[in-house]
Scaffold this motif. Structure first.
Motif, mmCIF file in Angstrom:
data_model
loop_
_atom_site.group_PDB
_atom_site.id
_atom_site.type_symbol
_atom_site.label_atom_id
_atom_site.label_comp_id
_atom_site.label_asym_id
_atom_site.label_seq_id
_atom_site.Cartn_x
_atom_site.Cartn_y
_atom_site.Cartn_z
ATOM 1 N N GLU A 81 0.909 -1.131 -0.047
ATOM 2 C CA GLU A 81 0.173 0.146 0.047
ATOM 3 C C GLU A 81 1.002 1.108 0.004
ATOM 4 N N GLU A 82 1.927 1.456 0.711
ATOM 5 C CA GLU A 82 2.827 2.220 0.844
ATOM 6 C C GLU A 82 3.476 2.620 -0.426
ATOM 7 N N ALA A 83 3.896 1.556 -1.081
ATOM 8 C CA ALA A 83 4.529 1.976 -2.470
ATOM 9 C C ALA A 83 3.452 2.386 -3.445
ATOM 10 N N ALA A 84 2.386 1.720 -3.393
ATOM 11 C CA ALA A 84 1.202 2.360 -4.477
ATOM 12 C C ALA A 84 0.888 3.759 -4.274
ATOM 13 N N ARG A 85 0.804 4.233 -2.736
ATOM 14 C CA ARG A 85 0.875 5.762 -2.319
ATOM 15 C C ARG A 85 1.800 6.470 -2.809
ATOM 16 N N VAL A 91 -7.050 5.768 -3.630
ATOM 17 C CA VAL A 91 -7.747 4.686 -2.767
ATOM 18 C C VAL A 91 -8.410 3.787 -3.642
ATOM 19 N N ILE A 92 -9.234 4.339 -4.594
ATOM 20 C CA ILE A 92 -10.025 3.523 -5.591
ATOM 21 C C ILE A 92 -9.272 2.769 -6.570
ATOM 22 N N ARG A 93 -8.295 3.680 -6.915
ATOM 23 C CA ARG A 93 -7.306 2.843 -8.088
ATOM 24 C C ARG A 93 -6.372 1.794 -7.234
ATOM 25 N N MET A 94 -6.234 1.899 -6.008
ATOM 26 C CA MET A 94 -5.282 1.140 -5.379
ATOM 27 C C MET A 94 -6.153 -0.218 -5.151
ATOM 28 N N PHE A 95 -7.512 0.053 -4.804
ATOM 29 C CA PHE A 95 -8.225 -1.173 -4.499
ATOM 30 C C PHE A 95 -8.538 -1.817 -5.962
ATOM 31 N N LEU A 96 -8.868 -1.273 -6.949
ATOM 32 C CA LEU A 96 -9.153 -1.805 -8.003
ATOM 33 C C LEU A 96 -7.970 -2.487 -8.632
ATOM 34 N N TYR A 97 -6.776 -1.792 -8.832
ATOM 35 C CA TYR A 97 -5.755 -2.474 -9.565
ATOM 36 C C TYR A 97 -4.865 -3.274 -8.808
ATOM 37 N N ILE A 98 -4.795 -3.122 -7.467
ATOM 38 C CA ILE A 98 -3.726 -3.813 -6.681
ATOM 39 C C ILE A 98 -4.492 -4.873 -5.556
ATOM 40 N N PHE A 99 -5.495 -4.554 -4.872
ATOM 41 C CA PHE A 99 -5.996 -5.358 -3.847
ATOM 42 C C PHE A 99 -6.967 -6.257 -4.434
ATOM 43 N N LEU A 100 -7.747 -5.825 -5.268
ATOM 44 C CA LEU A 100 -8.786 -6.847 -6.025
ATOM 45 C C LEU A 100 -8.208 -7.858 -6.633
#
Length: 188
Positions: A81-85, A91-100
Motif C-alpha cells: 500500500e505504501e508503494a502504491a501511495r 484509494v479507488i485505483r489502489m483497490f481496483l488495480y492492486i488489492f482486488l
C-alpha cells in the motif's frame, strides 16, 4: 504485529466491532432464523417467490465470505500500500488495480462455496416456496419419495445426476478453492 485494521487508508471507525458482529453471525445456526424469516417474507408478500430465497442465501453466506476476505487482506503487507501511495495511486485505483486482483483466489473460493451451499439448500426452499414450478432441485428430489413406497433406483439416479454439475465445477475450480482457503490461513 499488525492491528486488526489492516490499512490506514481503508480503516473504518468501529470496523473491529463490525467484523466481530459478522464473526458472531457464524455462530448462529441459519435455521434458527426460519420462523422470523417466514413471518417477514409473509409480511412483505414475498412468499412463493424466488426473491424470498435470495436474501437468506446472501445473509447466510456473508459471514464466511467476510471471514475469508478479512483473513486474506490481513496478510497483505503494508509496504504494498505504501508503494502504491508513493506512486500516486488513489484509494479507488489502489483497490481496483492492486488489492482486488490479489483477492481473486479468495473471491473464487467464496463464489464456489456459496454456489455449493445454495445448490444443496433444502429447508428454506421447502418452507418458503410452495409453487411446484418454482421449487429448487433438492425440494424436487423429495417428490420422488412416496408415502408408502420409494423407488430407490430413481432416487439414486436423480441424486447422481443432480450432483454432476457441482462435481464438475469443483473439479474445474479445485485449485482455486485450495489456494483461496490457504491464502487467509498463514500469516507471514
Amino acid at each position: 504485529m499488525r492491528s486488526p485494521s489492516w490499512s490506514p487508508v481503508f480503516r473504518l471507525r468501529g470496523g473491529g466491532l463490525l467484523v466481530g458482529m459478522f464473526f458472531a453471525g457464524m455462530m448462529i445456526p441459519v435455521h434458527c432464523t426460519l420462523v422470523p424469516l417466514y413471518s417477514m417474507m409473509n409480511g412483505l408478500g414475498w412468499l412463493d417467490s424466488l426473491w424470498a430465497l435470495l436474501f437468506p442465501y446472501v445473509a447466510s453466506g456473508l459471514p464466511l465470505a467476510i471471514f475469508l476476505t478479512y483473513g486474506h487482506y490481513q496478510q497483505i503487507p503494508m509496504e504494498l500500500e505504501e508503494a502504491a501511495r508513493m506512486d500516486g495511486c488513489g484509494v479507488i485505483r489502489m483497490f481496483l488495480y492492486i488489492f482486488l486482483p490479489l483477492a481473486k483466489p479468495v473471491i473464487s473460493t467464496i463464489g464456489i462455496l456459496t454456489a455449493i451451499s445454495v445448490w444443496n439448500e433444502f429447508i428454506f426452499a421447502n418452507i418458503i416456496i410452495s409453487d411446484p414450478l418454482k421449487k429448487t432441485l433438492p425440494v424436487g428430489l423429495l417428490a420422488l419419495k412416496g408415502t408408502y413406497n420409494t423407488n430407490y433406483a430413481a432416487v439414486s439416479a436423480a441424486l447422481t445426476i443432480s450432483a454432476i454439475p457441482i462435481i464438475i465445477v469443483y473439479i474445474l475450480m479445485s485449485g482455486k478453492i485450495q489456494a483461496g482457503m490457504v491464502s487467509g490461513a498463514v500469516k507471514s
